[in-house]
Design a protein around this motif. Sequence first.
Motif, PDB file in Angstrom:
ATOM      1  N   ASP A  16     -63.943 -65.488 -72.146  1.00  0.00           N
ATOM      2  CA  ASP A  16     -62.586 -65.761 -71.682  1.00  0.00           C
ATOM      3  C   ASP A  16     -61.692 -65.866 -72.910  1.00  0.00           C
ATOM      4  O   ASP A  16     -61.599 -66.907 -73.552  1.00  0.00           O
ATOM      5  N   GLY A  17     -61.046 -64.740 -73.237  1.00  0.00           N
ATOM      6  CA  GLY A  17     -60.242 -64.691 -74.464  1.00  0.00           C
ATOM      7  C   GLY A  17     -61.156 -64.808 -75.672  1.00  0.00           C
ATOM      8  O   GLY A  17     -62.079 -64.016 -75.865  1.00  0.00           O
ATOM      9  N   SER A  18     -60.933 -65.834 -76.463  1.00  0.00           N
ATOM     10  CA  SER A  18     -61.755 -66.040 -77.663  1.00  0.00           C
ATOM     11  C   SER A  18     -62.902 -67.019 -77.410  1.00  0.00           C
ATOM     12  O   SER A  18     -63.658 -67.340 -78.320  1.00  0.00           O
ATOM     13  N   GLN A  19     -63.013 -67.495 -76.176  1.00  0.00           N
ATOM     14  CA  GLN A  19     -64.019 -68.490 -75.850  1.00  0.00           C
ATOM     15  C   GLN A  19     -65.173 -67.914 -75.039  1.00  0.00           C
ATOM     16  O   GLN A  19     -65.002 -66.956 -74.281  1.00  0.00           O
ATOM     17  N   ILE A  20     -66.344 -68.507 -75.211  1.00  0.00           N
ATOM     18  CA  ILE A  20     -67.511 -68.172 -74.404  1.00  0.00           C
ATOM     19  C   ILE A  20     -67.776 -69.329 -73.458  1.00  0.00           C
ATOM     20  O   ILE A  20     -67.928 -70.471 -73.886  1.00  0.00           O
ATOM     21  N   VAL A  21     -67.807 -69.039 -72.174  1.00  0.00           N
ATOM     22  CA  VAL A  21     -68.029 -70.059 -71.150  1.00  0.00           C
ATOM     23  C   VAL A  21     -69.463 -69.948 -70.643  1.00  0.00           C
ATOM     24  O   VAL A  21     -69.888 -68.875 -70.201  1.00  0.00           O
ATOM     25  N   HIS A  22     -70.202 -71.041 -70.708  1.00  0.00           N
ATOM     26  CA  HIS A  22     -71.589 -71.064 -70.238  1.00  0.00           C
ATOM     27  C   HIS A  22     -71.593 -71.410 -68.745  1.00  0.00           C
ATOM     28  O   HIS A  22     -71.698 -72.568 -68.355  1.00  0.00           O
ATOM     29  N   ALA A  23     -71.484 -70.389 -67.906  1.00  0.00           N
ATOM     30  CA  ALA A  23     -71.360 -70.598 -66.458  1.00  0.00           C
ATOM     31  C   ALA A  23     -72.682 -70.987 -65.812  1.00  0.00           C
ATOM     32  O   ALA A  23     -72.713 -71.735 -64.835  1.00  0.00           O
ATOM     33  N   VAL A  24     -73.771 -70.443 -66.336  1.00  0.00           N
ATOM     34  CA  VAL A  24     -75.122 -70.792 -65.879  1.00  0.00           C
ATOM     35  C   VAL A  24     -75.898 -71.197 -67.118  1.00  0.00           C
ATOM     36  O   VAL A  24     -76.036 -70.420 -68.059  1.00  0.00           O
ATOM     37  N   ASN A  25     -76.403 -72.424 -67.106  1.00  0.00           N
ATOM     38  CA  ASN A  25     -76.952 -72.995 -68.342  1.00  0.00           C
ATOM     39  C   ASN A  25     -78.373 -73.509 -68.136  1.00  0.00           C
ATOM     40  O   ASN A  25     -78.585 -74.609 -67.649  1.00  0.00           O
ATOM     41  N   ASP A  26     -79.357 -72.658 -68.451  1.00  0.00           N
ATOM     42  CA  ASP A  26     -80.768 -73.043 -68.420  1.00  0.00           C
ATOM     43  C   ASP A  26     -81.235 -73.395 -67.005  1.00  0.00           C
ATOM     44  O   ASP A  26     -81.836 -74.450 -66.766  1.00  0.00           O
ATOM     45  N   VAL A  27     -80.985 -72.502 -66.063  1.00  0.00           N
ATOM     46  CA  VAL A  27     -81.327 -72.725 -64.654  1.00  0.00           C
ATOM     47  C   VAL A  27     -82.685 -72.103 -64.330  1.00  0.00           C
ATOM     48  O   VAL A  27     -82.942 -70.946 -64.664  1.00  0.00           O
ATOM     49  N   SER A  28     -83.556 -72.881 -63.683  1.00  0.00           N
ATOM     50  CA  SER A  28     -84.889 -72.411 -63.289  1.00  0.00           C
ATOM     51  C   SER A  28     -85.199 -72.844 -61.860  1.00  0.00           C
ATOM     52  O   SER A  28     -84.927 -73.984 -61.481  1.00  0.00           O
ATOM     53  N   PHE A  29     -85.770 -71.942 -61.082  1.00  0.00           N
ATOM     54  CA  PHE A  29     -86.278 -72.276 -59.752  1.00  0.00           C
ATOM     55  C   PHE A  29     -87.168 -71.136 -59.257  1.00  0.00           C
ATOM     56  O   PHE A  29     -87.122 -70.020 -59.764  1.00  0.00           O
ATOM     57  N   ASP A  30     -87.988 -71.449 -58.258  1.00  0.00           N
ATOM     58  CA  ASP A  30     -88.894 -70.464 -57.653  1.00  0.00           C
ATOM     59  C   ASP A  30     -88.670 -70.442 -56.150  1.00  0.00           C
ATOM     60  O   ASP A  30     -88.376 -71.473 -55.540  1.00  0.00           O
ATOM     61  N   ILE A  31     -88.854 -69.259 -55.559  1.00  0.00           N
ATOM     62  CA  ILE A  31     -88.700 -69.117 -54.107  1.00  0.00           C
ATOM     63  C   ILE A  31     -89.966 -68.505 -53.527  1.00  0.00           C
ATOM     64  O   ILE A  31     -90.419 -67.443 -53.970  1.00  0.00           O
ATOM     65  N   ARG A  32     -90.515 -69.173 -52.544  1.00  0.00           N
ATOM     66  CA  ARG A  32     -91.712 -68.691 -51.867  1.00  0.00           C
ATOM     67  C   ARG A  32     -91.358 -67.645 -50.813  1.00  0.00           C
ATOM     68  O   ARG A  32     -90.228 -67.571 -50.350  1.00  0.00           O
ATOM     69  N   GLU A  33     -92.354 -66.859 -50.426  1.00  0.00           N
ATOM     70  CA  GLU A  33     -92.175 -65.888 -49.334  1.00  0.00           C
ATOM     71  C   GLU A  33     -91.734 -66.623 -48.071  1.00  0.00           C
ATOM     72  O   GLU A  33     -92.318 -67.632 -47.686  1.00  0.00           O
ATOM     73  N   GLY A  34     -90.694 -66.128 -47.419  1.00  0.00           N
ATOM     74  CA  GLY A  34     -90.244 -66.690 -46.155  1.00  0.00           C
ATOM     75  C   GLY A  34     -89.426 -67.959 -46.264  1.00  0.00           C
ATOM     76  O   GLY A  34     -89.008 -68.520 -45.256  1.00  0.00           O
ATOM     77  N   GLU A  35     -89.155 -68.406 -47.484  1.00  0.00           N
ATOM     78  CA  GLU A  35     -88.447 -69.670 -47.690  1.00  0.00           C
ATOM     79  C   GLU A  35     -86.929 -69.476 -47.723  1.00  0.00           C
ATOM     80  O   GLU A  35     -86.434 -68.422 -48.123  1.00  0.00           O
ATOM     81  N   THR A  36     -86.211 -70.503 -47.286  1.00  0.00           N
ATOM     82  CA  THR A  36     -84.761 -70.556 -47.507  1.00  0.00           C
ATOM     83  C   THR A  36     -84.498 -71.597 -48.580  1.00  0.00           C
ATOM     84  O   THR A  36     -84.831 -72.771 -48.417  1.00  0.00           O
ATOM     85  N   PHE A  37     -83.915 -71.151 -49.678  1.00  0.00           N
ATOM     86  CA  PHE A  37     -83.659 -72.003 -50.839  1.00  0.00           C
ATOM     87  C   PHE A  37     -82.158 -72.216 -50.967  1.00  0.00           C
ATOM     88  O   PHE A  37     -81.388 -71.258 -51.011  1.00  0.00           O
TER      89      PHE A  37
END
Length: 331
Positions: A16-37
């Motif tokens: 964003d202009g001269s800045q870097i915005v960390h919109a997603v920061n070290d996000v981890s998750f797992d989704i199983r078959e058939g699951e709603t997460f």
Amino acid sequence: MEYILSVKNLKTDFVDGSQIVHAVNDVSFDIREGETFGLIGESGCGKSATCRSIIGLLKENGKIAGGQVLYRGRDITHLRFKEMQKIRGHEIGMIFQEPMTTLNPVVKIGVQLTESLSGDMSKEDKKKRAAELLKLVGISDAKQRLEAYPHQLSGGMRQRVMIAIALAAGPKLLLADEPTTALDVTIQDQVLKLLMKLKQELKMSMILVTHDLGVAAQTCDHIAVMYAGQIVEKAPVKTIFKSPRNPYTYGLMCSLPSSVKKGSKLLQIEGTPPNLKAMPEGCPFAPRCRYCEDICHKKMPELEEISPEHLTRCHFWKKLENVQSVVEGDS
């Protein structure tokens, strides 16, 4: 255990202009078959950016700066455009927030649907399949609607068209980004019930992005609560509602009349989310947190596992051990 999707330490930045915005920061998750997460949180917390990172649809000023996205064990984080095209739609579909801005206003619904179908199909087969898809999502007069433009349909109808487009190529994982935004309550309920019905019938897994904890409680198996680009709490849905262990999660619950026991005070989270361009030192929720102490302004808490499958990011999560009685566990 094998997961249909694993997101590992995902980092997504926007320039964003001269800045870097960390919109997603070290996000981890797992989704199983058939699951709603469920991905839960206020606007601007990184939910949509996470979904767009998964499917490779970031805007020009955005890029994945770290981490991995694994689909059925395959790293799809930095696939070339043609390779990602084979995944997008065919394996992973996405329903976007605003049908009126996502659907092309000058192109008929039928044309937009057939564009999502396989190039190997004949023109007649595509038209037939497009009508079948509209019927699948509950639009009965399908032939007539195929000739309509988006502005000629109601908000609920447009959202159903968006669902039909997302399902056209038969994906196994569906990313539903605020699928009931701007719809009235009755239509919201219809769309959610339709999504869950289709998920069961088509044997899909789903990521449901929402700011509504009530919706998440009704539809999700696991929930990750996001704040300022990070996951602050993650657990099975029943655990989250019975035993919230993050002040932000607890605050969200206490601000919803449907989640608070009769006779309990309805609370609100004071203040506003931080500006991602000028993040505070320490915990980003500290300026709004009623449990905040000095360390919260100095040190970012780690995301720690406090019981099986229950993780929270808070220095003082034990302060919430006696508050679960305020929140209805099975709401």
